[in-house]
Design an enzyme around this catalytic site. Structure first.
Site, short mmCIF file in Angstrom:
data_model
loop_
_atom_site.label_atom_id
_atom_site.label_comp_id
_atom_site.label_asym_id
_atom_site.label_seq_id
_atom_site.Cartn_x
_atom_site.Cartn_y
_atom_site.Cartn_z
N TRP A 611 -70.09 -30.88 89.12
CA TRP A 611 -70.30 -30.15 90.38
C TRP A 611 -70.19 -31.07 91.60
CZ3 TRP A 611 -73.27 -30.23 86.03
CH2 TRP A 611 -73.20 -29.09 85.21
N ASP A 612 -69.72 -32.29 91.42
CA ASP A 612 -69.66 -33.27 92.51
C ASP A 612 -71.05 -33.54 93.06
OD1 ASP A 612 -68.64 -35.06 94.30
OD2 ASP A 612 -67.85 -33.57 95.69
N TYR A 613 -72.04 -33.60 92.16
CA TYR A 613 -73.40 -33.93 92.56
C TYR A 613 -73.62 -35.45 92.48
CZ TYR A 613 -74.95 -29.01 92.46
OH TYR A 613 -75.15 -27.66 92.73
#
Length: 935
Positions: A611-613
């Site tokens: 999630w591009d966290y």
């Protein structure tokens, strides 16, 4: 003629209602088929009935609309409660249409159906006016009996069929009085509920943070002391607290702040080759009476901190044609010049930093075996520095005219790369104190804080480090340090950003330690090859595409540790090809030993991140009192909203961390983690549902509900999908690079959480060259093609979750200020923050709570400052309660972290940088503005 006018207005009104009804009916049926609310279908039926009645001039249309208004009000309260903005979105159209129906132009054209005609045989009673009444003897048009077609007749001569009894004025040629009263009453009720909602905010948390509880230091006792009136690092000290011990500006007098001076850099985005993300995000340093900062295009400027006058300016030569995703400089780093170069000879006993209690016995012993390029010591190939002609950095131009390196690549230069010492107008061979400036072409340049001269005693005479040394996939611009490097007494620690979602053949995310005095490489930690921290031999390269660290780092010299917030391996939304080593450290905070670069511990905030966290913010270090014991803690904000409070000696949680089940079902070839960690201190928003959808009207709210129902969404950590996944919070993050502010005395955090949803959709790739998602936004020149993921099986479409009117689909507020207790995890207060003044077509200062980008700052006097909201203000808050105490209008967006200092005149200054932000589309600028209390 009059009847024609009546008929035209009613027909037009009926057509408008019919169009709205059709939209609601189609959308309502679609939403029901997706499992959503029935309200829109019911509303469509009601509007359709109203349209038919209006076309006939039937006043019963008012009754139908009154019923729709009541239904809308009840449904709105059931879904949203007394929350003004969701209420407004649900009821604004219905309410305004009701007001229009009650205008004289409409209601006078409506009649009740003629159901009260009576046969002539039935006696019809008429009042006969007496002479004293002084009225005409003949009946007027308004009270005379009429036949069914409306023609006035003489009662005595009425035909034998039917006659209509006399009617009151409101009963003749106008809607029925009761219908008007009914509709008017429902509108008054709706208005009363709406007004009541102005005084209620269900999203606010009211409370008070605890007073001072500990005599905790804001500084590392093993690091050089920072004077109270100065600011020596990105977060003021290596602890990254964004806390100042100054107390001159207080909650009682902060409203008296006035602009003291204003400086303009002349550096504004929009030059050829600029990426969209060209931003002025700097937090200046304050050293002595100098303010020192960098601009987006890499100029370094020093100002007189009291007057704002320019003292010196350094404009480095930057390599052209860069593959930039971002163009920014968040700040410089400062070393006071104490100490001496590290003796790396085999006979030397290495002692770079104090060893922490309980550390492995050989944590530093092996360091003596390394070969580095220290001047006077061995190079990486065993030769002595100065023996290799490349150490002299040959160039093809005289100083100050554009000097580029030639020949082979070295640790300090590479062919075609500018050479700072050769190109500078002035150099110094005895800098002592140094500034370290990261550049977009992949260098670290050392400058004198006195006059901006390039330090020729650094980098083997070049004044720089070449970050492309031993790097795979060399593509200038695709890797560099957007954040300030970390400076300790002896070691300079450098990490950097890599291109996100462009390809699987990017530079390495390696973290490197250099001798702070000479620029010689001491160690390298590659997260995909974590055990090999010895400097690589000539000809070897770091692991391509390994997880990187782009946010600011923090350092505890007493423990001998540097804390690294990690991203993940590109591409962000597909992890089927990630190695076990890369997967272990991605989206983690990692503690590395300053002496060796070896991992002491790591804590993963997201497992198998899809999630591009990234861990986006600098870890903040603070000592907390826990169960009566003083515990060295690390506070790590994250994009997903959790704030992890860890023991910075071991990485063990201080506040509880639970494993929670996560949604499953990744695309073919990928996997998902069964659980994810969740902190007891969290600003994560509840999962979105249909009732959380929003818009300017019920129609775009309906469209958002349909979008939500069509997307895959099972809450936080729903995997990316081919049909599209709702990612909430999105990769903008609950927290981003601005981080949080910590008061070490009160052991509290001042935070600015943001809640925005994004949509992520995987697009299958058939080859490694076709552009699948760029559309009309094809990259120009050397700029990269974002989100294409060349080399991966999927490209990705990423966009905010917006309505057809380009408004957020989720209801406000979208941004807050908040305060929490770090020892208990309790959120004491939280308030919506910021207005839509600068984002709406009409500059109305509605306090909806807007996103911010750029960190907060806090002082010992209990005042917090923030400038990063998307409206152009700097604001001050009472840290006790979160109450806004002061605000000042800014000439541009200020997506940067404010700082504070004391000038030579003894006054405390607040400093704000206002330069705008490309992807947020805030107004660009080049302003540095200082505020102070009146003399």
């Amino acid at each position: 003629m009059r009847a024609a006018r009546h008929s035209t207005l009613l027909i037009v009104t009926a057509v408008v209602f019919a169009i709205m009804a059709l939209m609601l009916l189609i959308g309502g049926v679609w939403l029901i088929a997706l499992g959503g609310s029935w309200f829109y279908l019911i509303a469509g039926l009601a509007m359709g009935a109203t349209a038919i009645l209006l076309s006939r001039g039937d006043a019963r249309a008012l009754w139908v609309h009154a019923g729709l208004t009541v239904c809308t009000l009840v449904w709105s309260l059931w879904e949203a409660g007394l929350d003004w903005w969701p209420l407004a979105a649900r009821g604004d159209v219905v309410f305004l249409l009701g007001l229009f129906l009650l205008t004289p132009w409409v209601r006078r054209r409506l009649n009740m159906p003629r159901t009260d005609l009576v046969p002539v045989s039935q006696p019809v009673q008429h009042s006969v006016p007496t002479p004293s009444a002084r009225v005409p003897a003949e009946p007027t048009d308004e009270i005379a009996p009429r036949v069914a077609d409306g023609t006035a007749i003489d009662p005595a001569a009425a035909p034998a069929e039917t006659v209509e009894p006399a009617r009151r004025p409101w009963q003749t040629g106008a809607p029925h009085y009761a219908a008007c009263v009914a509709l008017g009453s429902t509108l008054v009720l709706f208005a009363a509920v709406a007004i009541a909602s102005w005084f209620v905010d269900p999203h606010d948390i009211d409370g008070r943070l605890p007073p001072q509880r500990a005599a905790s230091s804001d500084q590392d006792p093993a690091a050089p002391a920072v004077p109270p009136g100065e600011w020596h690092a990105y977060g003021r000290t290596g602890y990254g607290q964004r806390y100042s011990p100054l107390t001159q500006i207080t909650p009682q007098n902060v409203s008296d702040l006035r602009e003291a001076w204003r400086y303009r850099t002349g550096d504004v985005r929009g030059r050829p080759g600029d990426p969209e993300e060209t931003t002025f995000e700097v937090t200046p340093l304050k050293i002595g009476n100098r303010l020192i900062f960098c601009t987006p295009h890499q100029s370094v400027i020093a100002l007189d901190a009291t007057s704002g006058d320019e003292l010196w300016r350094y404009d480095p030569l930057i390599q052209g044609e860069l593959a930039l995703q971002h163009l920014t400089c968040r700040g410089l780093s400062y070393h006071d010049g104490r100490g001496s170069p590290i003796d790396r000879s085999p006979a030397a006993t290495p002692l770079l930093v104090p060893a922490a209690a309980g550390s492995p016995a050989d944590a530093q012993g092996d360091a003596a075996e390394r070969s580095t390029g220290v001047a006077g010591g061995p190079n990486v190939d065993g030769s002595q520095a100065g023996d290799d002609p490349q150490d002299a950095a040959p160039t093809n131009a005289p100083p100050g005219t554009g000097a580029y390196a030639q020949g082979q690549s070295t640790p300090y230069t590479r062919p075609g790369q500018p050479v700072a010492a050769a190109d500078a107008q002035s150099t110094r061979n005895d800098c002592g104190a140094k500034l370290f400036m990261p550049t977009a072409d992949g260098r670290i340049i050392a400058l004198s804080p006195e006059d901006g001269a390039v330090c020729a005693d650094f980098g083997s005479g070049t004044g720089q480090i070449n970050l492309w040394d031993r790097m795979p996939n060399v593509n200038p611009g695709s890797y560099y340090s957007t954040s300030p490097v970390v400076v300790s007494r002896n070691v300079l620690v450098v990490a950097g950003t890599v291109l996100d979602n462009v390809s699987t053949s990017e530079a390495s995310g390696v973290v490197r330690g250099y001798d702070v005095h000479t620029g010689a490489l001491l160690w390298n930690w590659d997260s995909a090859n974590p055990e090999a921290t010895e400097p690589l031999a000539p000809g070897q390269t770091y692991t391509p595409n390994s997880p990187n660290s782009w946010a600011p780092l923090s350092v505890d010299e007493s423990l001998g540790l540097v804390y690294v917030p990690m991203g993940n391996q590109p591409p962000d939304q597909w992890g089927g090809n990630r190695s076990a080593e890369a997967g272990r450290y991605s989206s983690s905070v990692v503690a590395l030993e300053l002496a060796s670069g070896r991992v002491r511990w790591h804590f993963q905030t997201v497992r198998h991140d899809l999630w591009d966290y990234d861990v986006p913010a600098q870890p903040s270090l603070v000592d907390l009192v826990v169960d009566g014991q003083n515990v060295p803690a690390l506070v790590q904000p994250t994009k997903q909203g959790d704030i992890y409070v860890l023991d910075r000696r071991s990485g063990e949680p201080i506040l509880p961390v639970a494993d929670v089940a996560a949604p499953q079902g990744a695309v073919e070839g990928d996997t998902t983690a069964p659980t994810q960690p969740a902190s007891a201190l969290s600003f994560a928003a509840p999962p979105l549902t249909g009732r959380d959808m929003w818009g300017a009207t019920m129609f775009d709210q309906l469209a958002c509900r349909i979008q939500l129902a069509r997307l895959r969404y099972e809450g936080r950590y729903t995997p990316p999908s081919l049909e599209g996944t709702l990612v909430y919070p999105g990769n903008f993050g609950t927290f981003n690079w601005g981080g949080v502010a910590i008061d070490p005395q009160r052991q509290i955090v001042f935070a600015t959480p943001t809640h925005l949803a994004f949509v992520s959709q995987l697009v299958p790739r058939e080859d490694d060259t076709t552009l699948y998602v760029q559309g009309q936004d094809t990259a120009q020149g050397s700029l990269p093609s974002l989100n294409e993921n060349f080399g991966a099986p999927y490209a990705v479409r990423l966009q905010p979750f917006l309505s057809p009117l380009s408004l957020p689909c989720q209801a406000p507020p979208w941004g807050y200020v908040a305060g929490a207790d770090l020892t208990s995890g309790e959120i004491a207060w939280k308030h919506r923050n910021g207005t839509v003044r600068d984002r709406s077509p009409i500059p109305l200062p509605f306090r909806m709570g807007v996103p911010s980008l750029g960190g907060p700052m806090i002082t010992a006097a209990g005042v917090g400052f923030l400038s990063g909201t998307i409206d152009y203000y700097v604001r001050a808050y009472d840290v006790d309660t979160g109450e806004r105490l002061w605000q000042s209008r800014l000439p541009a967006g200020a997506q940067a972290t404010p700082m504070t200092y004391v000038g030579e005149d003894g006054r405390q200054y607040l400093l704000v940088v206002a330069g705008g932000h490309g992807s947020l589309e805030t107004k660009p600028g080049d302003y540095v503005i200082a505020y102070a209390l009146p003399r």
